[in-house]
Scaffold this active site. Structure first.
Site, PDB file in Angstrom:
ATOM      1  N   GLY A   1       1.053  -1.293  -0.297  1.00 27.17           N
ATOM      2  CA  GLY A   1       0.082   0.271   0.209  1.00 27.17           C
ATOM      3  C   GLY A   1       0.463   1.283  -0.300  1.00 27.17           C
ATOM      4  N   SER A   2       0.805   2.740   0.292  1.00 30.18           N
ATOM      5  CA  SER A   2       0.921   3.753   0.590  1.00 30.18           C
ATOM      6  C   SER A   2       1.930   3.514   0.730  1.00 30.18           C
ATOM      7  CB  SER A   2      -0.367   4.611   1.088  1.00 30.18           C
ATOM      8  OG  SER A   2      -1.026   4.395   0.550  1.00 30.18           O
TER       9      SER A   2
END
Lengths: 91, 564
Positions: free
Chosen positions: B285-286
């Site tokens: 993810g981020s």
């Protein structure tokens, strides 16, 4: 005694001497090996004791226990930014 | 003459017979001593002499300061030779061993020559039984592994089996070094199998070597305590944390939840023995956005101030929609990181090109094993494609469509913290020098450092702030993959970063897997613990604070007394 007689006699003596030396060497080896075994047993006992003590020490000095004692019995705290002053000029 | 012979013939007969007898004895002696000597000697030795093995002790595993993490203690194992053991001793021995008479008599009424009675007894207890001097009952020294730090280091140290062979973790990876070589000695035994005399030593014992880890037991404990607290607080199923020295690559702490007690493996669940920090590859993810931005700066096509329009908060690529949590409008590159905009990251990656982003990810160590040498390490997945579709480049840019291990992420962040030089992580202190390689230019790395600090100062990572140290890092919240694709309500919350920003020393990643509570954002669940652990770790390492401490906040003795 003839010349050959002397040679024979000295060979017999040398033979005897080397025989005795073999007996002595064997005996000495056994003695030394026995001593080595005793030392190794001692070593064994000491290392047993050492590892037991080491484990005991790390049980007493376990981080969790030290932390709990420090907080509860000694009343120690972690300093926050307000309680810290930097002395001198760092730059 | 004949007369003489006749007169004494009886004497002569006796004399001849006697001589023949002597001759017979002499011939027999010659046969035994000269002709059959070798055969007889070997038969005698086969009956009397035995070669006993002397067991070598396994080396200790210690932390960087010499605190023991795995120690072998000698224990006594009792065994019996059922062919020698008399059944009349069963009641007494069963009582001494604490077993039923039935079990013992069954055990000792086989035709084998070796059965275990009880393994790994405390030496004193075993000595008490051996002192009964029962025929056919013997003691033998065996070593058992103890782990003083217990569950705190359980997964990295691993386990040995009952015969002290490494099964997991470092015990397995460095089994050859830790394991000593057994010695051999020749002994004489009597009819009952007791050792009468040690004859000679055939091979000396060579004990195993001690192994020093790079892990700091204090930091490890601190990380363990905080990670456990966070995992419990957010009702998560698992968690991992890796802390690394950015300049040397030494792993200072590596902890996982759930853990297990390696000293009691009766109810060991193997899922708990897994060192998730290296074996489990997740979709990050981020947190990966920082690496995308590093690729952008490295390409020279973009600057931290380059602007991107993310309105209206969603965008379609190749028929798939990518969303931000809200419409951020125009964002600079720094703001893309601060607000963690998926559209912004996608636009950046598309400007740079998928291939180029992929290459920087690869250079930073994603998609390849780290070289730390722990068993079961996953390389993760970093698929390269001949033609990058827009949607592939876009999802890649914010951490989907690739999997990484927590260790790989910390190595990548450490490269940014170490001004663009990636160092190979290591866990054993054996004098091997650091393997390092420049993967980002110094200017890219410095820009990334200050951009990542902005995330903590005013972005999604605010909860990681410390009053003492300047912390930089990036949050991540990714959806978990279930059997039917991405799960809408199951997440992995992450925070990866480093500190102090003025002169980075530690890089760290904290992952909270599948929190069941109301909070699930990496910025909410991973960042606060990250800040606490980082601050405490730097304090323990005596790193001078780099936050501007106001002069007014002087150390006042009376205040401290109040606190006490």
């Amino acid at each position: 005694m003839s010349r050959y007689g002397w040679i024979a006699a000295s060979l017999v003596l040398a033979n005897l001497a080397s025989g005795v030396a073999v007996i002595y060497a064997t005996y000495d080896t056994r003695q030394q090996f026995g001593a080595l075994q005793r030392l190794e047993n001692t070593n064994q006992q000491l290392s047993t004791e050492y590892s037991q003590l080491l484990l005991e020490k790390s049980a007493w000095a376990a981080s969790g226990r030290v932390e709990q004692k420090a907080r509860a019995e000694l009343g120690m705290i972690e300093l926050d930014a307000n309680a810290i002053k930097i002395l001198g000029n760092r730059k | 003459m004949i007369g003489l012979l006749l007169q004494f013939w009886r004497h002569l007969l006796v004399l001849i017979l006697l001589m023949m007898l002597f001759g017979l004895i002499g011939a027999r002696a010659i046969k035994l001593q000269v002709t059959d000597r070798d055969f007889l000697q070997s038969q005698g030795e086969a009956r009397m002499e035995r070669v006993d093995s002397i067991s070598a002790s396994r080396g200790m595993i210690l932390d960087r300061n010499g605190e023991p993490l795995a120690v072998s203690a000698p224990l006594t194992t009792l065994w019996a030779d059922p062919r020698l053991f008399g059944q009349e001793n069963v009641p007494e021995l069963a009582k001494a061993l604490g077993v039923t008479q039935q079990w013992l008599s069954q055990r000792t009424s086989t035709q084998k020559s070796f059965v275990y009675l009880k393994r790994h007894m405390v030496p004193e207890d075993a000595a008490a039984i051996l002192d009964l001097k029962m025929t056919g009952v013997f003691g033998q020294i065996e070593y058992k592994r103890f782990y003083p730090a217990g569950e705190v280091t359980a997964q990295i140290i691993g386990l040995t089996n009952v015969d002290e062979a490494g099964q997991e973790g470092i015990e397995l990876a460095f089994n050859d070094v830790l394991e000593g070589e057994d010695g051999k000695k020749r002994v004489l035994k009597d009819l009952y199998g007791r050792t009468v005399r040690d004859v000679e030593s055939i091979k000396a014992v060579s004990p195993g070597e001690n192994l020093y880890l790079t892990v700091d037991q204090n930091l490890q404990y601190l990380a363990y305590r905080e990670l456990k607290a966070a995992v419990t607080q957010y009702h998560a199923t698992a968690g991992s944390l890796v802390m690394m020295d950015v300049t040397t690559g030494e792993i200072l702490a590596m902890v996982n939840q759930p853990s297990f007690n390696p000293n009691n493996r009766a109810n060991l669940v193997y899922a708990q023995a897994r060192n998730r920090s290296v074996t489990d590859a997740i979709e990050p993810g981020s947190v990966v956005k920082a690496l995308t931005l590093a690729a952008a700066l490295e390409s020279g096509k973009l600057k931290p101030t380059s602007e991107f329009n993310t309105s209206p908060g969603y965008r379609r690529y190749d028929g798939h929609t990518i969303r931000d949590t809200r419409d951020y409008g125009k964002l600079s590159m720094t703001d893309v990181l601060v607000k963690s905009s998926n559209i912004g990251a996608s636009e950046i990656a598309l400007t740079v090109g998928g291939e180029e982003v992929w290459k920087v990810f690869y250079d930073l160590g994603l998609g390849q094993v780290s070289g730390i040498g722990l068993p079961g390490e996953s390389a993760g997945l970093l698929p390269n494609r001949p033609n990058w579709k827009d949607i592939e480049t876009a999802t890649f840019s914010y951490g989907y469509g690739l999997t990484v291990t927590p260790l790989q992420l910390v190595v990548a962040y450490a490269a940014i913290a170490n001004n663009g030089v990636k160092v190979q992580p290591m866990m054993i202190r054996d004098g091997t020098s650091t393997v390092s390689k420049r993967v980002l230019s110094e200017s890219t790395a410095t820009k990334m450092q200050s951009m990542l600090e902005q995330v903590v100062l005013k972005g999604t990572g605010r909860a990681a702030q410390s009053a003492l140290y300047r912390i930089a890092g990036k949050t991540g919240t990714s959806h978990k993959v279930g059997p039917e694709g991405y799960n809408d309500n199951r997440y992995v919350g992450t925070f990866a970063g480093f500190a102090p920003v003025s002169n980075p020393r530690l890089a760290m990643i904290l992952i909270i897997d599948d929190p069941q509570g109301e909070k699930y954002y990496g910025g909410e669940i991973a960042a606060p613990a990250f800040g606490r652990i980082m601050e405490a770790a730097l304090q323990l390492l005596n790193v001078a604070p780099d936050q501007a401490l106001s002069d007014g906040a002087a150390f006042v003795a009376s205040e401290l007394e109040v606190a006490l």
